[in-house]
Design a protein around this motif. Structure first.
Motif, PDB file in Angstrom:
ATOM      1  N   THR A  73      71.607  -7.505  21.229  1.00 14.44           N
ATOM      2  CA  THR A  73      71.183  -8.854  20.858  1.00 14.44           C
ATOM      3  C   THR A  73      69.880  -8.827  20.080  1.00 14.44           C
ATOM      4  N   ALA A  74      69.685  -9.901  19.288  1.00 14.17           N
ATOM      5  CA  ALA A  74      68.449 -10.044  18.522  1.00 14.17           C
ATOM      6  C   ALA A  74      67.334 -10.625  19.370  1.00 14.17           C
ATOM      7  N   LEU A 278      73.365  -7.668  15.127  1.00 14.68           N
ATOM      8  CA  LEU A 278      73.129  -8.026  16.516  1.00 14.68           C
ATOM      9  C   LEU A 278      73.685  -9.408  16.839  1.00 14.68           C
ATOM     10  N   ASN A 279      74.056  -9.583  18.093  1.00 16.21           N
ATOM     11  CA  ASN A 279      74.469 -10.899  18.572  1.00 16.21           C
ATOM     12  C   ASN A 279      73.251 -11.817  18.675  1.00 16.21           C
ATOM     13  N   TRP A 280      73.504 -13.110  18.664  1.00 16.74           N
ATOM     14  CA  TRP A 280      72.465 -14.130  18.797  1.00 16.74           C
ATOM     15  C   TRP A 280      71.435 -14.042  17.667  1.00 16.74           C
ATOM     16  N   ASP A 281      71.896 -13.596  16.531  1.00 21.99           N
ATOM     17  CA  ASP A 281      70.982 -13.498  15.398  1.00 21.99           C
ATOM     18  C   ASP A 281      71.020 -14.785  14.590  1.00 21.99           C
ATOM     19  N   THR A 613      82.884 -17.175  18.576  1.00 21.07           N
ATOM     20  CA  THR A 613      83.315 -17.085  17.186  1.00 21.07           C
ATOM     21  C   THR A 613      84.319 -15.952  17.037  1.00 21.07           C
ATOM     22  N   LEU A 614      85.062 -15.982  15.950  1.00 21.96           N
ATOM     23  CA  LEU A 614      86.076 -14.962  15.703  1.00 21.96           C
ATOM     24  C   LEU A 614      85.472 -13.643  15.251  1.00 21.96           C
ATOM     25  N   SER A 615      84.153 -13.572  15.180  1.00 24.20           N
ATOM     26  CA  SER A 615      83.492 -12.306  14.830  1.00 24.20           C
ATOM     27  C   SER A 615      83.417 -11.368  16.027  1.00 24.20           C
ATOM     28  N   THR A 616      83.820 -11.859  17.203  1.00 26.86           N
ATOM     29  CA  THR A 616      83.837 -11.021  18.403  1.00 26.86           C
ATOM     30  C   THR A 616      85.198 -11.135  19.074  1.00 26.86           C
ATOM     31  N   THR A 617      85.569 -10.092  19.782  1.00 28.49           N
ATOM     32  CA  THR A 617      86.805 -10.153  20.557  1.00 28.49           C
ATOM     33  C   THR A 617      86.590 -11.024  21.792  1.00 28.49           C
TER      34      THR A 617
END
Length: 809
Positions: A73-74, A278-281, A613-617
């Motif tokens: 994560t960010a 990173l996630n939460w960016d 979001t569809l950017s993650t499984t």
């Protein structure tokens, strides 16, 4: 001599207007694309570099693994900023950002609804180079309930009045004093805030001991953005090497108890926009898109350069006599080589001037499309000007080198004898270059088809929930939160409103995550699990599919205090299979004085759905009921199809009666989900535009080449017609050679395109399949374009009077 060269060049261009125009148009279009791409790439690489200390600013991110589940994560923990400054002598200063939701801002009798809001430290101006045009940077964010506005908002709220010490109300609850006005943050910043509150406001609201606690558990609430400024002549590697000792001092107790493997991430400020994964960016760019655009620019320039080489070598027989005469009167090979090379350079720089004019005309629209503020100016972007001059110089030399070398090598005595050989000797080269052009074009076309297919696939993927005809709105009014059940009842009195539900996060975007304890054979085990707090109506409204157990029920009192519903991914992760019902689950963990946990059992399992979001499984998820007013952040209202306008009007009426001081700001869920695909939509349009341009330039070259070759074969065609050849036969004769080359280029393009597109698709967890029809469609498109380009000239030649042609010859 230069003057004579220039006269000769101008004379040759004017004598061959048609072929010169083709070359000029191809080079100009290619340079326009290159200039625009260069400006875009320059802007992307300039992000955050307006900060004078950008090379010393780093963001702290987190990389942790809990029971095999990895999160990068960010964000980092709230205490890290101040403790880093205390622990590491290399750290000069820190600043934290705590973003908050969209809010109602009220000044006097005027209401405004703003977003891009955050709480931040008073050290903001010590780290970032923000221009505070009103107020004192040392004091602006020190006191509780002080606020700094950007220039745009200050002008909107106060006009010509001095904003300093003016009072604004936030959500009709908190009163803030304006202590500064900041110049609007540049567009090339990876994050931009319109309103900045002092973080001391949160300290006063939460209490000094709670907010600034350094208890071990506080270092595992990874929800905040923290930046550190290194002292001059110090490296981030020094901090990274010492971090294990820091971890042991502050974080190890909690980490060891729950088996968490933690690593620190340091991201240099200018690298965040393009290189962060990173996630939460905050919204970022993509370095792969930069590489794609670079390749596209090279492709288009290559096609334009090939046009010049093809036309120059094809017309070599026309200029053989000119070369012979020059050599007879004493011209050296070097002189002729320079003449033809200078001709190529002159044409290229003339095309560059045209390209710059075109760019100036279309740049405002290009900026509007990309939401940027790019300029082309010798004063503001001298590096771009120098770059495109260098590119034009390189293009002119590369395009003109072979024709100049080839033409200057003719021998004056044998020019007439070898004229046929001179014309046929470079035929293979022209064929190779045409194949190269259409190989590039085929790659671009197949790439465009796949990009469009992938976008269509994402926009039409089964999300696992209903997204149509659902109105969503944030709940900002605390009094409305308290009276939510009554509000829902009033809404459902309208027959056009089918269901109403609330939750603490918006479906299809993101969810919070915290450590849960789940039951296994040897007791309870920890896992960082996503969760969403919902109400009793949520599952039915979203049409989530239950596959085990039951839904939440108002008739069962414990459902609101100790019941959980999980998704299939959670059941699989916990290895519960078909035995999930009745398993123990606990939200949160007890550690030290922290006792805020929720224990209960699983009552149901729902089918996996895309709650992120569809950017993650799809990850494991828990759902539970809360009737606490503070957990009602988003309201969902399902309305009947084709009843939008009257339903919205009714909702607004009821909303105003319950929350008169907060306007009803709504959106449709499907629209919000579709907006997530802006990046892919822009990339798709860019691919379409550049594919059209590449095939256009290649077709222009093919048109010019076929025109010249047809002209060269006029006598042959006349004799064939006299001997009885039909128009169709002649058209077929003239087009088949070029069509063969296009077919060959497609077979070369297929493996290259397949390889490149497969790499691009790897970025998507959910992606389309590259089917054979993509390359069949590409072949058909290129053949149709090639046939249309060549057959027009061929048909005119076939219809000409053979007697006139033979007589002329």
């Amino acid at each position: 001599m230069l003057k004579n060269f220039l006269k000769t060049i101008i004379r040759n261009i004017s004598r061959n207007k048609f072929y010169s125009a083709i070359n000029m148009a191809g080079l100009s279009i290619g340079l326009v694309c290159t200039i625009l791409i260069t400006l875009f790439i320059r802007d992307e690489y300039s992000y955050d570099k307006y900060n004078l200390k950008h090379d010393r600013i780093y963001r702290i991110g987190s990389d942790f693994v809990l029971n095999g589940n990895r999160d990068r994560t960010a964000t980092s923990a709230l205490p890290m900023g101040p403790t880093f400054k205390q622990y590491f002598p290399e750290v000069e200063e820190y600043v934290r950002f705590i973003p908050t939701r969209k809010q109602q801002i009220k000044y006097q009798n005027n209401d405004f609804y703003e977003e891009h809001i955050a709480y931040t430290d008073s050290t903001l101006f010590d780290v970032f180079s923000y221009n505070l045009i009103k107020g004192d940077p040392k004091k602006a964010l020190t006191q509780p309930f002080s606020v700094v506005l950007n220039e745009t908002l200050a002008n909107k709220y106060f006009g010509d009045e001095d904003p300093i010490n003016k009072v604004i109300w936030v959500d009709d609850t908190y009163k803030f004093t304006v202590t500064g006005v900041i110049k609007d943050i540049p567009s090339n910043s990876h994050f931009r805030f319109n309103i900045l509150y002092s973080i001391s406001t949160l300290v006063e609201q939460s209490g000094e001991d709670d907010f600034n606690t350094t208890d071990p558990i506080a270092f595992w609430n990874i929800s905040y953005y923290t930046f550190i400024l290194l002292k001059e002549n110090h490296s981030i590697d020094q901090v990274e090497k010492k971090f294990p000792l820091y971890y042991e001092k502050y974080m190890t107790d909690f980490g060891e108890q729950f088996g968490i493997d933690f690593k620190i991430i340091f991201q240099k400020l200018p690298d965040i926009h393009l290189k962060s994964d990173l996630n939460w960016d905050a919204p970022t760019g993509n370095i792969k898109h930069i590489y794609i655009l670079m390749v596209i620019a090279i492709f288009i320039l290559s096609i334009a350069g090939i046009n010049y080489i093809n036309m120059a070598t094809a017309r070599s027989s026309k200029r053989a006599k000119e070369v012979g005469m020059r050599k007879v009167v004493g011209a050296q090979k070097e002189n002729i080589f320079r003449l033809f090379l200078l001709e190529s350079l002159s044409l290229t720089f003339a095309a560059l001037i045209i390209a710059i004019i075109i760019v100036e005309l279309i740049l405002p629209f290009f900026n509007m499309f990309l939401n940027k503020n790019m300029v082309l100016s010798i004063f503001q972007t001298p590096d771009v000007i120098l770059s495109i001059i260098a590119i034009a110089l390189f293009l002119g030399i590369v395009s003109g080198f072979y024709p100049a070398f080839y033409l200057s090598s003719f021998q004056p005595v044998s020019i007439l004898e070898k004229r046929r050989k001179a014309r046929s000797g470079n035929k293979l080269l022209r064929q190779i270059l045409v194949v190269c052009q259409f190989t590039v074009s085929a790659i671009m076309i197949s790439g465009t088809i796949i990009v469009i297919t992938q976008l269509f696939f994402l926009k039409n993927i089964d999300m696992g929930f209903d997204k149509e005809n659902i109105v969503v709105a944030p709940i900002r009014d605390s009094s409305l939160r308290v009276r939510m059940d009554l509000f829902k009842t009033e809404l459902k009195k309208n027959p056009n409103i089918e269901a109403v539900a609330t939750s603490n996060s918006l479906i299809g975007f993101s969810n919070s995550k915290t450590v849960h304890l789940y039951e296994e054979a040897n007791g309870m085990k920890e896992y960082a699990l996503n969760f969403n707090v919902i109400d009793f109506d949520y599952i039915d409204l979203m049409n989530l599919k239950l596959i085990q157990g039951r839904k939440f029920s108002r008739a069962i009192k414990t459902d609101s205090t100790s019941a959980f519903i999980i998704n299939q991914s959670a059941s699989r992760k916990f290895k519960w299979g078909s035995n999930a019902i009745g398993k123990k689950l606990q939200f949160g963990v007890a550690f030290g004085e922290h006792k805020d946990v929720r224990s209960g059992k699983v009552i149901g399992v729902i089918h996996d759905f895309h709650y992120q979001t569809l950017s993650t499984t799809i990850e494991p998820l828990s759902l539970f009921i809360s009737e606490e007013p503070e957990d009602r952040d988003v309201i969902h209202i399902k309305i009947k199809k084709n009843k939008q306008s009257e339903s919205i009007a009714y909702i607004q009426k009821i909303w105003k009666s319950f929350s008169p001081n907060h306007a009803f700001h709504y959106s449709f869920l499907d629209d919000k989900i579709d907006k997530r695909f802006k990046t892919e939509e822009r990339l798709t349009l860019i691919f379409i535009i550049f594919s059209v341009i590449s095939i256009l330039i290649a077709s222009m070259g093919l048109f010019g080449l076929s025109s010249f070759m047809t002209e060269q074969r006029k006598k042959e065609l006349g004799i064939r017609k006299v001997l009885g050849a039909s128009t169709n036969h002649i058209v077929s004769l003239l087009t088949q050679e070029f069509l063969k080359l296009i077919i060959i280029s497609n077979f070369i393009a297929i493996p290259i395109a397949y390889w490149a597109l497969n790499i691009w698709l790897q970025d998507f967890p959910y992606r389309t399949i590259i089917h054979a029809w993509v390359f069949i469609a590409t072949l058909v498109i290129t053949l149709i374009i090639g046939l249309f380009t060549v057959s027009w000239q061929s048909f005119n030649a076939a219809k000409s009077d053979p007697i006139m042609v033979i007589k002329y010859e």
